[in-house]
Motif scaffolding. Structure first.
Motif, PDB file in Angstrom:
ATOM      1  N   UNK A  51      27.192 118.523 -46.805  1.00  0.00           N
ATOM      2  CA  UNK A  51      25.578 118.097 -46.665  1.00  0.00           C
ATOM      3  C   UNK A  51      25.554 117.198 -45.568  1.00  0.00           C
ATOM      4  N   UNK A  52      24.927 117.262 -44.401  1.00  0.00           N
ATOM      5  CA  UNK A  52      24.710 116.638 -43.200  1.00  0.00           C
ATOM      6  C   UNK A  52      23.830 115.870 -43.691  1.00  0.00           C
ATOM      7  N   UNK A  53      22.557 117.055 -44.517  1.00  0.00           N
ATOM      8  CA  UNK A  53      21.296 115.619 -45.043  1.00  0.00           C
ATOM      9  C   UNK A  53      21.170 116.156 -46.284  1.00  0.00           C
ATOM     10  N   UNK A  54      20.903 115.152 -47.230  1.00  0.00           N
ATOM     11  CA  UNK A  54      20.926 115.962 -48.634  1.00  0.00           C
ATOM     12  C   UNK A  54      19.396 115.837 -49.185  1.00  0.00           C
ATOM     13  N   UNK A  55      18.172 115.364 -48.136  1.00  0.00           N
ATOM     14  CA  UNK A  55      17.418 114.673 -48.659  1.00  0.00           C
ATOM     15  C   UNK A  55      16.393 115.987 -48.908  1.00  0.00           C
ATOM     16  N   UNK A  56      16.045 116.534 -50.610  1.00  0.00           N
ATOM     17  CA  UNK A  56      14.898 117.551 -51.088  1.00  0.00           C
ATOM     18  C   UNK A  56      14.367 117.984 -50.504  1.00  0.00           C
ATOM     19  N   UNK A  57      13.598 117.618 -49.131  1.00  0.00           N
ATOM     20  CA  UNK A  57      12.527 117.776 -47.895  1.00  0.00           C
ATOM     21  C   UNK A  57      13.689 118.826 -46.709  1.00  0.00           C
ATOM     22  N   UNK A  58      14.544 118.560 -46.545  1.00  0.00           N
ATOM     23  CA  UNK A  58      15.022 119.079 -45.716  1.00  0.00           C
ATOM     24  C   UNK A  58      16.637 118.973 -45.828  1.00  0.00           C
ATOM     25  N   UNK A  59      17.030 120.176 -47.007  1.00  0.00           N
ATOM     26  CA  UNK A  59      18.418 119.681 -46.278  1.00  0.00           C
ATOM     27  C   UNK A  59      19.228 119.914 -46.005  1.00  0.00           C
ATOM     28  N   UNK A  60      20.053 119.824 -45.216  1.00  0.00           N
ATOM     29  CA  UNK A  60      21.188 120.922 -44.178  1.00  0.00           C
ATOM     30  C   UNK A  60      22.568 120.530 -44.684  1.00  0.00           C
ATOM     31  N   UNK A  61      22.911 122.360 -44.559  1.00  0.00           N
ATOM     32  CA  UNK A  61      24.685 121.932 -45.370  1.00  0.00           C
ATOM     33  C   UNK A  61      24.771 122.471 -44.308  1.00  0.00           C
ATOM     34  N   UNK A  62      26.522 122.424 -44.681  1.00  0.00           N
ATOM     35  CA  UNK A  62      27.696 123.485 -43.684  1.00  0.00           C
ATOM     36  C   UNK A  62      29.275 123.650 -44.215  1.00  0.00           C
ATOM     37  N   UNK A  63      28.892 125.100 -44.739  1.00  0.00           N
ATOM     38  CA  UNK A  63      29.654 126.303 -45.684  1.00  0.00           C
ATOM     39  C   UNK A  63      30.247 126.369 -44.899  1.00  0.00           C
ATOM     40  N   UNK A  64      32.164 126.699 -45.672  1.00  0.00           N
ATOM     41  CA  UNK A  64      33.355 127.746 -45.569  1.00  0.00           C
ATOM     42  C   UNK A  64      33.340 128.341 -45.888  1.00  0.00           C
ATOM     43  N   UNK A  65      32.900 129.913 -46.453  1.00  0.00           N
ATOM     44  CA  UNK A  65      32.569 131.048 -46.901  1.00  0.00           C
ATOM     45  C   UNK A  65      33.662 132.161 -46.689  1.00  0.00           C
ATOM     46  N   UNK A  66      35.110 131.902 -47.460  1.00  0.00           N
ATOM     47  CA  UNK A  66      36.022 132.279 -47.459  1.00  0.00           C
ATOM     48  C   UNK A  66      35.935 132.052 -45.886  1.00  0.00           C
ATOM     49  N   UNK A  67      36.482 133.235 -44.853  1.00  0.00           N
ATOM     50  CA  UNK A  67      37.057 132.803 -43.675  1.00  0.00           C
ATOM     51  C   UNK A  67      35.569 132.519 -42.951  1.00  0.00           C
ATOM     52  N   UNK A  75      31.997 130.408 -41.225  1.00  0.00           N
ATOM     53  CA  UNK A  75      31.539 129.368 -41.103  1.00  0.00           C
ATOM     54  C   UNK A  75      29.994 130.099 -41.078  1.00  0.00           C
ATOM     55  N   UNK A  76      29.327 128.619 -41.629  1.00  0.00           N
ATOM     56  CA  UNK A  76      27.689 128.493 -41.270  1.00  0.00           C
ATOM     57  C   UNK A  76      27.007 127.850 -41.606  1.00  0.00           C
ATOM     58  N   UNK A  77      25.723 126.564 -41.080  1.00  0.00           N
ATOM     59  CA  UNK A  77      24.971 125.900 -41.012  1.00  0.00           C
ATOM     60  C   UNK A  77      23.731 126.429 -41.962  1.00  0.00           C
ATOM     61  N   UNK A  78      23.219 125.591 -42.698  1.00  0.00           N
ATOM     62  CA  UNK A  78      21.946 126.258 -43.346  1.00  0.00           C
ATOM     63  C   UNK A  78      20.967 124.401 -43.497  1.00  0.00           C
ATOM     64  N   UNK A  79      20.058 125.133 -43.244  1.00  0.00           N
ATOM     65  CA  UNK A  79      18.636 124.002 -42.919  1.00  0.00           C
ATOM     66  C   UNK A  79      17.395 124.460 -44.579  1.00  0.00           C
ATOM     67  N   UNK A  80      17.436 124.076 -45.575  1.00  0.00           N
ATOM     68  CA  UNK A  80      16.666 124.522 -46.286  1.00  0.00           C
ATOM     69  C   UNK A  80      15.934 122.825 -45.969  1.00  0.00           C
ATOM     70  N   UNK A  81      14.614 123.760 -46.806  1.00  0.00           N
ATOM     71  CA  UNK A  81      12.754 123.087 -47.027  1.00  0.00           C
ATOM     72  C   UNK A  81      12.749 122.902 -48.352  1.00  0.00           C
ATOM     73  N   UNK A  82      11.581 121.690 -48.437  1.00  0.00           N
ATOM     74  CA  UNK A  82      11.585 121.974 -49.554  1.00  0.00           C
ATOM     75  C   UNK A  82      11.170 122.552 -50.517  1.00  0.00           C
ATOM     76  N   UNK A  83      11.587 122.795 -51.866  1.00  0.00           N
ATOM     77  CA  UNK A  83      11.331 124.011 -53.176  1.00  0.00           C
ATOM     78  C   UNK A  83      10.226 123.573 -53.409  1.00  0.00           C
TER      79      UNK A  83
END
Length: 159
Positions: A32-48, A50-58
């Motif tokens: 995670x580039x940022x793990x604050x629950x209001x705005x999570x920014x995730x970097x993921x390698x899934x198999x082959x 890559x993904x960049x994901x931004x999630x807001x507050x639940x």
């Protein structure tokens, strides 16, 4: 950017029967580039991939939240992982058909070894879905099961 709302429910898994039912299995490493629950920014390698994901507050019930995801190159994902907060989530994701839906079952490793969680994405909050026999207690909205929180308080530390 158009707003995308993810509607998802999360459950513990009570047996490994899901493994024989899975039609796909993928190794995932993420941080995670940022793990604050209001705005999570995730970097993921899934198999082959890559993904960049931004999630807001639940939402208050934890069922829905804003999610934006973009596929990126593996080389970009590897470079971004070096900038992430400390720790990585290492897991195998199993995809399992259940009626008209697909459960994503994550078996965690490292400091979260022993934790197995199943998620199902829905098209609306009250959507009915088939519950496989291996599905256990619902933990939707419980922050300690968010991947970003599993880095801060890993499963191995739970009593």
């Amino acid at each position: 950017m158009s707003e995308l709302i993810e509607i998802e429910r999360k459950f513990l898994v009570v047996s490994d029967a899901f493994k024989s039912e899975a039609f796909r299995r993928t190794r995932i490493v993420q941080a995670f580039l940022n793990s604050d629950k209001r705005r999570v920014v995730r970097v993921r390698i899934s198999g082959e991939e890559g993904f960049l994901t931004i999630k807001g507050e639940p939402s208050e019930d934890g069922v829905s939240r804003f999610e934006w995801e973009k596929q990126i190159s593996i080389s970009d994902a590897l470079a971004l992982l070096k900038l992430c907060e400390e720790g990585v989530i290492d897991k195998i994701r199993y995809e399992v058909n259940a009626g008209d839906h697909v459960f994503e079952v994550d078996e965690f490793f490292g400091t979260n070894e022993g934790l197995i969680v199943a998620e199902i994405e829905l098209s609306h909050v009250s959507e009915v879905f088939l519950k496989p026999k291996w599905l256990g207690k619902e933990v939707t909205g419980q922050a300690k099961y968010f991947n970003s929180q599993l880095l801060k308080n890993p499963y191995k530390n739970w009593s």
